[in-house]
Design a protein around this motif. Structure first.
Motif, mmCIF file in Angstrom:
data_model
loop_
_atom_site.group_PDB
_atom_site.id
_atom_site.type_symbol
_atom_site.label_atom_id
_atom_site.label_comp_id
_atom_site.label_asym_id
_atom_site.label_seq_id
_atom_site.Cartn_x
_atom_site.Cartn_y
_atom_site.Cartn_z
ATOM 1 N N UNK A 84 0.821 -1.205 0.000
ATOM 2 C CA UNK A 84 0.000 0.000 0.000
ATOM 3 C C UNK A 84 0.858 1.258 0.000
ATOM 4 N N UNK A 85 1.943 1.252 0.777
ATOM 5 C CA UNK A 85 2.816 2.421 0.835
ATOM 6 C C UNK A 85 3.468 2.693 -0.513
ATOM 7 N N UNK A 86 3.709 1.629 -1.290
ATOM 8 C CA UNK A 86 4.300 1.792 -2.614
ATOM 9 C C UNK A 86 3.253 2.148 -3.667
ATOM 10 N N UNK A 87 1.975 2.102 -3.289
ATOM 11 C CA UNK A 87 0.916 2.430 -4.238
ATOM 12 C C UNK A 87 0.643 1.339 -5.250
ATOM 13 N N UNK A 88 0.771 0.066 -4.838
ATOM 14 C CA UNK A 88 0.582 -1.035 -5.781
ATOM 15 C C UNK A 88 -0.877 -1.346 -6.060
ATOM 16 N N UNK A 89 -1.807 -0.741 -5.332
ATOM 17 C CA UNK A 89 -3.222 -1.047 -5.549
ATOM 18 C C UNK A 89 -3.504 -2.477 -5.141
ATOM 19 N N UNK A 90 -3.972 -3.279 -6.102
ATOM 20 C CA UNK A 90 -4.264 -4.684 -5.792
ATOM 21 C C UNK A 90 -3.038 -5.567 -6.012
ATOM 22 N N UNK A 91 -1.929 -4.989 -6.419
ATOM 23 C CA UNK A 91 -0.716 -5.760 -6.674
ATOM 24 C C UNK A 91 0.064 -6.046 -5.404
ATOM 25 N N UNK A 92 1.057 -6.925 -5.536
ATOM 26 C CA UNK A 92 1.882 -7.319 -4.396
ATOM 27 C C UNK A 92 3.330 -7.484 -4.847
ATOM 28 N N UNK A 93 4.253 -7.183 -3.951
ATOM 29 C CA UNK A 93 5.649 -7.476 -4.240
ATOM 30 C C UNK A 93 5.868 -8.984 -4.271
ATOM 31 N N UNK A 94 6.680 -9.411 -5.233
ATOM 32 C CA UNK A 94 7.061 -10.818 -5.326
ATOM 33 C C UNK A 94 8.335 -11.043 -4.514
ATOM 34 N N UNK A 95 8.272 -11.965 -3.541
ATOM 35 C CA UNK A 95 9.425 -12.328 -2.729
ATOM 36 C C UNK A 95 9.996 -13.648 -3.224
ATOM 37 N N UNK A 96 11.208 -13.976 -2.749
ATOM 38 C CA UNK A 96 11.891 -15.220 -3.122
ATOM 39 C C UNK A 96 12.150 -16.072 -1.890
ATOM 40 N N UNK A 97 12.347 -17.358 -2.102
ATOM 41 C CA UNK A 97 12.938 -18.245 -1.105
ATOM 42 C C UNK A 97 14.441 -18.227 -1.388
ATOM 43 N N UNK A 98 15.170 -17.375 -0.678
ATOM 44 C CA UNK A 98 16.579 -17.122 -0.970
ATOM 45 C C UNK A 98 17.461 -18.182 -0.323
ATOM 46 N N UNK A 99 18.423 -18.721 -1.087
ATOM 47 C CA UNK A 99 19.221 -19.857 -0.608
ATOM 48 C C UNK A 99 20.724 -19.629 -0.786
ATOM 49 N N UNK A 100 21.151 -18.388 -0.985
ATOM 50 C CA UNK A 100 22.578 -18.068 -1.149
ATOM 51 C C UNK A 100 23.182 -18.792 -2.352
#
Length: 238
Positions: free
Chosen positions: A45-61
């Motif tokens: 919401x703070x980024x103004x994405x509306x109905x969108x969402x940030x895509x995160x990762x399962x980070x494994x180095x």
């Protein structure tokens, strides 16, 4: 304050890094999952994405780079690239989580001046195994030119003490990462290593953040190994 640093780096493309005020954004550090998801929604919401969402990762180095067309379950990877895949689509908003590693955001454009964006997690194993060159290569394979980079806050070479053998091993792959702490012991300078890899790929660095260990407003695993994760973000907007 949700964002530690935020800027519109191209018309309709923004880059940001969060801090402790945004709260922990990771699901793997023992935090309440519902509260983490609520924080992620507030960040959307703070980024103004509306109905969108940030895509995160399962980070494994590692050095795996995934291309993201639509938002979904986070891939097991340490970098993501996205671009519009149709006239009506837009690049997916991307997020990378860190607490001392280098969060690297990259932005380029295709031959139609449309953005191609990326987020990469450059910790010690990822820097040594070339996650940054791999990310740049994937962006170029997808048509990106004039790529630029933004490096978020991370532990600096004066603070990141490591055994001498480890310093030698990483520096054998990335010589610019060789460093010494401010008290004279072996260290690694991961931001310098990332900058050297980007320079070798002819990618300009537009911003490099400060040391996480030296700043209490940022999460640092070295300062407290039971800690949260802040995020590097890139997204498009009107």
């Amino acid at each position: 304050m949700v964002f530690w640093w935020r800027n519109e780096v191209l018309p309709g493309v923004s880059v940001a890094f969060t801090d402790r005020d945004a709260g922990n954004l990771a699901l793997h550090v023992g935090d309440n999952p519902g509260e983490v998801l609520d924080r992620r929604i507030r960040l959307d919401q703070a980024a103004g994405l509306g109905v969108g969402h940030f895509q995160y990762m399962d980070q494994v180095h590692g050095n795996t780079v995934e291309f993201i067309e639509v938002h979904g379950q986070g891939p097991t990877a340490d970098a993501m690239v996205s671009r519009a895949t149709s006239v009506h689509a837009a690049p997916q908003p991307l997020a990378v989580m860190v607490a001392d590693c280098v969060p690297v955001i990259l932005v380029g454009v295709d031959d139609g001046n449309q953005p191609i964006i990326a987020a990469a997690h450059a910790g010690r194993p990822g820097v040594a195994s070339g996650v940054i060159p791999a990310t740049v290569a994937e962006m170029r394979r997808r048509g990106a030119a004039d790529i630029r980079a933004w490096l978020g806050p991370s532990i600096c070479g004066s603070c990141y003490e490591v055994p001498a053998e480890l310093r030698a091993s990483v520096a054998a792959e990335v010589p610019a990462a060789w460093a010494s702490t401010s008290w004279g012991t072996p260290a690694l300078d991961l931001p310098a290593g990332v900058r050297s890899q980007l320079a070798a790929e002819d990618v300009a660095v537009e911003y490099s953040g400060e040391c996480t260990l030296e700043n209490d407003s940022l999460f640092s695993y070295r300062r407290d190994n039971r800690t949260g994760r802040f995020a590097g973000l890139v997204w498009t907007h009107d």
